[in-house]
Design a protein around this motif. Structure first.
Motif, PDB file in Angstrom:
ATOM      1  N   GLN A 281       0.824  -1.214   0.000  1.00  0.00           N
ATOM      2  CA  GLN A 281       0.000   0.000   0.000  1.00  0.00           C
ATOM      3  C   GLN A 281       0.852   1.256   0.000  1.00  0.00           C
ATOM      4  O   GLN A 281       0.489   2.272  -0.597  1.00  0.00           O
ATOM      5  CB  GLN A 281      -0.951  -0.036   1.198  1.00  0.00           C
ATOM      6  CG  GLN A 281      -2.035  -1.087   1.070  1.00  0.00           C
ATOM      7  CD  GLN A 281      -2.786  -1.320   2.367  1.00  0.00           C
ATOM      8  OE1 GLN A 281      -2.180  -1.532   3.420  1.00  0.00           O
ATOM      9  NE2 GLN A 281      -4.095  -1.268   2.305  1.00  0.00           N
ATOM     10  N   ARG A 282       2.021   1.182   0.666  1.00  0.00           N
ATOM     11  CA  ARG A 282       2.918   2.345   0.651  1.00  0.00           C
ATOM     12  C   ARG A 282       3.461   2.584  -0.756  1.00  0.00           C
ATOM     13  O   ARG A 282       3.585   3.731  -1.190  1.00  0.00           O
ATOM     14  CB  ARG A 282       4.068   2.155   1.638  1.00  0.00           C
ATOM     15  CG  ARG A 282       3.637   2.185   3.090  1.00  0.00           C
ATOM     16  CD  ARG A 282       4.801   2.451   4.039  1.00  0.00           C
ATOM     17  NE  ARG A 282       5.905   1.498   3.898  1.00  0.00           N
ATOM     18  CZ  ARG A 282       5.961   0.320   4.493  1.00  0.00           C
ATOM     19  NH1 ARG A 282       4.960  -0.068   5.267  1.00  0.00           N
ATOM     20  NH2 ARG A 282       7.009  -0.477   4.337  1.00  0.00           N
ATOM     21  N   ILE A 283       3.780   1.505  -1.459  1.00  0.00           N
ATOM     22  CA  ILE A 283       4.252   1.640  -2.840  1.00  0.00           C
ATOM     23  C   ILE A 283       3.160   2.264  -3.705  1.00  0.00           C
ATOM     24  O   ILE A 283       3.410   3.169  -4.513  1.00  0.00           O
ATOM     25  CB  ILE A 283       4.678   0.275  -3.421  1.00  0.00           C
ATOM     26  CG1 ILE A 283       5.955  -0.216  -2.733  1.00  0.00           C
ATOM     27  CG2 ILE A 283       4.879   0.355  -4.935  1.00  0.00           C
ATOM     28  CD1 ILE A 283       6.371  -1.625  -3.140  1.00  0.00           C
ATOM     29  N   ARG A 284       1.944   1.771  -3.527  1.00  0.00           N
ATOM     30  CA  ARG A 284       0.820   2.293  -4.312  1.00  0.00           C
ATOM     31  C   ARG A 284       0.615   3.779  -4.033  1.00  0.00           C
ATOM     32  O   ARG A 284       0.415   4.568  -4.958  1.00  0.00           O
ATOM     33  CB  ARG A 284      -0.445   1.491  -3.979  1.00  0.00           C
ATOM     34  CG  ARG A 284      -1.644   1.829  -4.873  1.00  0.00           C
ATOM     35  CD  ARG A 284      -2.844   0.969  -4.534  1.00  0.00           C
ATOM     36  NE  ARG A 284      -2.556  -0.451  -4.752  1.00  0.00           N
ATOM     37  CZ  ARG A 284      -2.731  -1.402  -3.845  1.00  0.00           C
ATOM     38  NH1 ARG A 284      -3.189  -1.088  -2.637  1.00  0.00           N
ATOM     39  NH2 ARG A 284      -2.462  -2.653  -4.124  1.00  0.00           N
ATOM     40  N   TYR A 285       0.678   4.148  -2.749  1.00  0.00           N
ATOM     41  CA  TYR A 285       0.492   5.562  -2.415  1.00  0.00           C
ATOM     42  C   TYR A 285       1.654   6.407  -2.945  1.00  0.00           C
ATOM     43  O   TYR A 285       1.443   7.468  -3.547  1.00  0.00           O
ATOM     44  CB  TYR A 285       0.382   5.757  -0.901  1.00  0.00           C
ATOM     45  CG  TYR A 285       0.374   7.220  -0.512  1.00  0.00           C
ATOM     46  CD1 TYR A 285      -0.757   8.012  -0.718  1.00  0.00           C
ATOM     47  CD2 TYR A 285       1.502   7.827   0.021  1.00  0.00           C
ATOM     48  CE1 TYR A 285      -0.762   9.356  -0.392  1.00  0.00           C
ATOM     49  CE2 TYR A 285       1.515   9.173   0.355  1.00  0.00           C
ATOM     50  CZ  TYR A 285       0.378   9.934   0.147  1.00  0.00           C
ATOM     51  OH  TYR A 285       0.385  11.273   0.449  1.00  0.00           O
ATOM     52  N   ALA A 286       2.890   5.945  -2.731  1.00  0.00           N
ATOM     53  CA  ALA A 286       4.059   6.709  -3.143  1.00  0.00           C
ATOM     54  C   ALA A 286       4.073   6.961  -4.643  1.00  0.00           C
ATOM     55  O   ALA A 286       4.529   8.015  -5.107  1.00  0.00           O
ATOM     56  CB  ALA A 286       5.335   5.990  -2.724  1.00  0.00           C
ATOM     57  N   SER A 287       3.553   6.026  -5.410  1.00  0.00           N
ATOM     58  CA  SER A 287       3.579   6.157  -6.872  1.00  0.00           C
ATOM     59  C   SER A 287       2.700   7.297  -7.361  1.00  0.00           C
ATOM     60  O   SER A 287       2.923   7.836  -8.452  1.00  0.00           O
ATOM     61  CB  SER A 287       3.136   4.848  -7.525  1.00  0.00           C
ATOM     62  OG  SER A 287       1.761   4.605  -7.286  1.00  0.00           O
ATOM     63  N   LYS A 288       1.697   7.676  -6.554  1.00  0.00           N
ATOM     64  CA  LYS A 288       0.774   8.714  -7.008  1.00  0.00           C
ATOM     65  C   LYS A 288       0.556   9.821  -5.969  1.00  0.00           C
ATOM     66  O   LYS A 288      -0.394  10.592  -6.080  1.00  0.00           O
ATOM     67  CB  LYS A 288      -0.568   8.077  -7.379  1.00  0.00           C
ATOM     68  CG  LYS A 288      -1.282   7.378  -6.232  1.00  0.00           C
ATOM     69  CD  LYS A 288      -2.566   6.740  -6.723  1.00  0.00           C
ATOM     70  CE  LYS A 288      -3.446   6.125  -5.647  1.00  0.00           C
ATOM     71  NZ  LYS A 288      -2.894   5.761  -4.384  1.00  0.00           N
ATOM     72  N   MET A 289       1.434   9.907  -4.977  1.00  0.00           N
ATOM     73  CA  MET A 289       1.253  10.919  -3.941  1.00  0.00           C
ATOM     74  C   MET A 289       1.296  12.326  -4.541  1.00  0.00           C
ATOM     75  O   MET A 289       2.008  12.580  -5.524  1.00  0.00           O
ATOM     76  CB  MET A 289       2.309  10.774  -2.846  1.00  0.00           C
ATOM     77  CG  MET A 289       3.711  11.221  -3.247  1.00  0.00           C
ATOM     78  SD  MET A 289       4.801  11.496  -1.820  1.00  0.00           S
ATOM     79  CE  MET A 289       5.276   9.844  -1.371  1.00  0.00           C
TER      80      MET A 289
END
Length: 311
Positions: A281-289
């Motif tokens: 989930q952190r990767i997913r968020y970081a990719s589009k933060m």
């Protein structure tokens, strides 16, 4: 036509070696009425004696405050607290640079072109120089992306000693300074974050100060090879991390929640809350933060330290 009254807030600490050049450049500012308020942060060399000599010869322009050692962040916030909100503009100053004669005149002119009912901050590029004032390189250059809260939360693009604030920005920041300064990374980062979130930042790509670099604080005078630059880049980001960005973000939200828009509040909370989710989930968020750094590669490092929870 009356000259604008500009308060220069200078914090000193064991700076006797270069203070003469700095003070003379402040007193030589063109077309503005300068008032210099100096807080010494517990110097043990001849700095205070030198400053008092200047104050004695410029009684109408210089005030010296001898304080206990608070460190650079505490000293500048204390300077703001002890500066009366009676000036047209407010600027910050380090002890060992040299200001160009038109620095404040140029800043005031650019600030006067903007609406005055919101917090405004001027900042500029600097001409980096060595200890003998020989030119190195210009830094920072004009940022390619917007100077918004979404940049300021994770990066500082505004050098403190170039900053000039309008009265609204100064009075609001002065009146709402956090009691606990430990989560504040640096005073100029806090100020950039505040004004970018609630007002407007004006960046001048013309260098208006000679920014002296010492052996212990060189930011890159142009002699590093690409490998060393990358090594220093990664070292800086990881040392800057250690949860400092998230701690400052949390303090900023806590301090100014009622003044931030609903969207700004949601985005900061999401930035903080996602750190406790799974690494996927952190990767997913970081990719589009929505938070970003100016340079493409710096932005990649930002995403990396977020996923690694080193932010």
């Amino acid at each position: 036509m009356n000259k604008s009254k500009v308060c220069i807030m200078l914090s000193t600490y064991n700076g006797v070696k270069y203070i003469d050049e700095q003070m003379e450049s402040l007193l030589a500012q063109h077309e503005v009425d300068v008032q210099i308020i100096i807080r010494d942060d517990g110097s043990s060399d001849g700095t205070v004696q030198k400053l008092n000599e200047y104050a004695q010869s410029h009684l109408d322009k210089i005030r010296v405050i001898e304080g206990e050692n608070l460190g650079v962040i505490g000293s500048f916030f204390e300077l703001m607290r002890q500066t009366e909100p009676v000036y047209d503009y407010y600027s910050f100053c380090d002890q060992d640079d040299v200001w160009k004669p038109d620095k404040l005149r140029r800043a005031v002119a650019k600030l006067q072109l903007r609406q005055t009912n919101i917090p405004l901050m001027y900042c500029s590029s600097t001409q980096m120089v060595d200890q003998d004032l020989n030119n190195l390189n210009v830094w920072p250059t004009l940022p390619p992306k917007t100077l918004s809260m979404y940049n300021a939360m994770v990066e500082n693009c505004c050098v403190g000693c170039t900053m000039v604030l309008n009265p609204i920005a100064f009075e609001q920041i002065r009146g709402s300074a956090p009691i606990d300064l430990k989560p504040v990374i640096m005073h100029d980062r806090w100020i950039y974050l505040y004004v970018s979130a609630l007002g407007e930042v004006i960046f001048d790509e013309e260098p208006m100060i000679l920014y002296r670099q010492h052996q212990e604080n060189v930011l890159g005078g142009g002699s590093e090879d690409w490998l060393m630059k990358w090594k220093n880049r990664l070292k800086r980001f990881f040392s800057e991390g250690s949860f400092s960005l998230s701690k400052q973000a949390s303090l900023f939200l806590e301090t100014y929640r009622e003044y931030l828009s609903a969207q700004q509040q949601r985005d900061i909370r999401h930035f903080l809350n996602q750190l406790d989710r799974s690494w996927v989930q952190r990767i997913r968020y970081a990719s589009k933060m929505p938070f970003y750094r100016q340079a493409f590669l710096d932005n990649l490092v930002l995403k990396l330290i977020y996923v690694l929870k080193k932010i």
